[in-house]
Design an enzyme around this catalytic site. Structure first.
Site, PDB file in Angstrom:
ATOM      1  N   PRO A 190       0.842  -1.205   0.000  1.00  0.00           N
ATOM      2  CA  PRO A 190       0.000   0.000   0.000  1.00  0.00           C
ATOM      3  C   PRO A 190       0.872   1.247   0.000  1.00  0.00           C
ATOM      4  O   PRO A 190       1.500   1.582   0.997  1.00  0.00           O
ATOM      5  CB  PRO A 190      -0.804  -0.138   1.303  1.00  0.00           C
ATOM      6  CG  PRO A 190       0.041  -1.010   2.185  1.00  0.00           C
ATOM      7  CD  PRO A 190       0.814  -1.914   1.293  1.00  0.00           C
TER       8      PRO A 190
ATOM      9  N   ASP B 171       6.190   2.316   1.503  1.00  0.00           N
ATOM     10  CA  ASP B 171       5.358   1.150   1.784  1.00  0.00           C
ATOM     11  C   ASP B 171       4.733   1.358   3.166  1.00  0.00           C
ATOM     12  O   ASP B 171       5.427   1.319   4.184  1.00  0.00           O
ATOM     13  CB  ASP B 171       6.220  -0.114   1.761  1.00  0.00           C
ATOM     14  CG  ASP B 171       5.408  -1.392   1.943  1.00  0.00           C
ATOM     15  OD1 ASP B 171       4.258  -1.309   2.405  1.00  0.00           O
ATOM     16  OD2 ASP B 171       5.930  -2.476   1.630  1.00  0.00           O
ATOM     17  N   HIS B 172       3.405   1.557   3.183  1.00  0.00           N
ATOM     18  CA  HIS B 172       2.727   1.903   4.433  1.00  0.00           C
ATOM     19  C   HIS B 172       2.702   0.739   5.425  1.00  0.00           C
ATOM     20  O   HIS B 172       2.408   0.930   6.606  1.00  0.00           O
ATOM     21  CB  HIS B 172       1.293   2.351   4.135  1.00  0.00           C
ATOM     22  CG  HIS B 172       0.789   3.404   5.085  1.00  0.00           C
ATOM     23  ND1 HIS B 172       1.152   3.442   6.411  1.00  0.00           N
ATOM     24  CD2 HIS B 172      -0.039   4.462   4.900  1.00  0.00           C
ATOM     25  CE1 HIS B 172       0.562   4.456   7.004  1.00  0.00           C
ATOM     26  NE2 HIS B 172      -0.162   5.102   6.109  1.00  0.00           N
ATOM     27  N   ARG B 173       3.008  -0.476   4.964  1.00  0.00           N
ATOM     28  CA  ARG B 173       3.071  -1.607   5.897  1.00  0.00           C
ATOM     29  C   ARG B 173       4.223  -1.449   6.881  1.00  0.00           C
ATOM     30  O   ARG B 173       4.184  -1.986   7.994  1.00  0.00           O
ATOM     31  CB  ARG B 173       3.223  -2.925   5.128  1.00  0.00           C
ATOM     32  CG  ARG B 173       2.069  -3.273   4.214  1.00  0.00           C
ATOM     33  CD  ARG B 173       2.386  -4.498   3.383  1.00  0.00           C
ATOM     34  NE  ARG B 173       3.595  -4.304   2.579  1.00  0.00           N
ATOM     35  CZ  ARG B 173       4.177  -5.259   1.870  1.00  0.00           C
ATOM     36  NH1 ARG B 173       3.675  -6.494   1.884  1.00  0.00           N
ATOM     37  NH2 ARG B 173       5.251  -5.010   1.152  1.00  0.00           N
TER      38      ARG B 173
END
Length: 409
Positions: free
Chosen positions: A206, A381-383
């Site tokens: 994401p 990368d929002h993770r």
């Protein structure tokens, strides 16, 4: 002694590669270390050196053919060695031929036993003869045997008749090719992989994007000073990408999660900052990696990146020069692009999209002045990287570029 040249490995995600060019031809003398051929992997065009010496006796795959890793692509040795190899191959082929015949005969005999005349009655009156295998396939495919009976000429419907009937029913009409307003270009292996990787990246990670404008006045002055007073004597020319690599490696010290990759159970945080620089080629984007940027001076970074870019343009990269990246920089400033966003190069977690430097009015000490401004847009990368980590990291990058003396601390 005959030496077999195998298709080398192209990396963990590549199981076949394209032979782009043969640099040696049958009959040529080959020395150890000579470049035999060039291959196109999913990342770049690489050269393959010979580990053997002798005469190139046979080339098994021409240019433009995809070959699986581990396949024999050429033979090197003495002419007499080839005759022995051919004898062994002929013997092996004969053994395989006998083995296939025995298996085929066994299948045919089994089929003859099953394909016995078995009557089937439909509509209460008309008798249609069909083998058990044919009736079974007709039932699976939901086919009326009366229609098949009108299609075949024999009295007994067999399994092969059902298959032929199915093929005829599913044939699509042939379209006549006419002059059109478009044309086609074959996708290279690199282009296919770029498409696959970019789709996978968006589906997997994401993304979120943040952007800053950087006053490059001090960075420009530093670059000019380095090129004029020092590095030019070493045959080096510092680019803005080289400065940015040094800055990014320094900024990672305060945001180590930017230099990490994601897995379901653990985050893999890298101690060394290995920066990939996206380089445009005729076949697609290639990303050579400068390793251990956090441990190198600007001169060492410049030397490594210059060498990598030259090797990309000359199709001389090795696989090790393309692996191990932890952060990527993509710069489109030379194309007149002010700002853009880039897709993360998996399994990395950050990519910096760098625009061109242009003069813009800005407010300094309550006065409007003209400064050289460059935009940097980061995709995260929002993770792994929340906004509370990504934003300070990008702010640190800007701070170091606007005041590069901070790199000394």
């Amino acid at each position: 002694m005959l030496s077999k040249i195998l298709m080398p490995s192209g990396g963990q995600t590549t199981d076949e590669m394209l032979i782009q060019k043969w640099n040696k031809h049958v009959g040529d003398t080959v020395k150890r270390g000579d470049i035999l051929f060039e291959i196109e992997t999913d990342k770049a065009i690489l050269t393959v050196e010979s580990f053997a010496e002798g005469v190139l006796l046979e080339v098994r795959f021409p240019e433009g053919v995809m070959v699986k890793v581990g396949e024999v692509v050429a033979l090197i040795g003495n002419p007499g060695d080839l005759d022995q190899e051919k004898k062994e191959n002929q013997k092996q082929k004969q053994e395989e031929k006998v083995d296939r015949k025995e298996k085929r005969d066994a299948v045919v005999n089994k089929e003859l036993v099953a394909e016995t005349d078995t009557p089937a009655r439909f509509n209460g009156s008309k008798k249609i003869l069909a083998s058990p295998l044919a009736k079974s396939l007709a039932k699976i495919e939901k086919i009326d045997l009366e229609k098949v009976a009108r299609f075949v000429s024999g009295n007994l419907i067999k399994k092969a008749d059902i298959s032929r009937y199915l093929r005829e029913q599913t044939k699509a009409p042939v379209e006549t090719e006419i002059e059109s307003d478009h044309y086609f270009i074959d996708n290279s292996q690199i282009r296919k992989t770029i498409a696959k990787r970019m789709r996978e990246s968006l589906n997997t990670a994401p993304h979120y994007v943040i952007s800053v404008d950087v006053d490059m006045t001090a960075a420009i002055a530093l670059r000019n000073k380095l090129n004029k007073n020092g590095l030019s004597k070493q045959g080096l020319k510092v680019s803005f990408n080289d400065l940015l690599m040094k800055v990014v490696a320094k900024a990672v010290e305060s945001a180590p999660l930017v230099n990490a990759s994601f897995s379901e159970n653990k985050l893999k945080v890298f101690r060394n900052v290995n920066i990939g620089l996206a380089v445009a080629t005729e076949t697609g984007i290639i990303v050579p990696v400068v390793h251990n940027v956090n441990k190198k001076s600007i001169a060492e970074i410049t030397a490594d990146s210059s060498r990598s870019i030259a090797r990309v343009k000359n199709n001389q990269l090795t696989e090790s020069e393309l692996q191990g990246g932890t952060i990527t920089i993509s710069n489109l400033g030379m194309f007149g692009i002010d700002r853009f966003t880039a897709i993360i190069n998996q399994p990395e977690s950050c990519i910096l999209a760098v625009g061109g430097i242009s003069k813009k009015p800005v407010v300094v000490n309550d006065a409007v002045v003209i400064r050289d401004i460059m935009n940097i847009t980061a995709s995260f990368d929002h993770r792994i990287i929340d906004g509370a980590v990504g934003a300070p990291f990008l702010q640190k990058v800007r701070e170091l570029l606007e005041d590069p003396e901070l790199l000394l601390y």
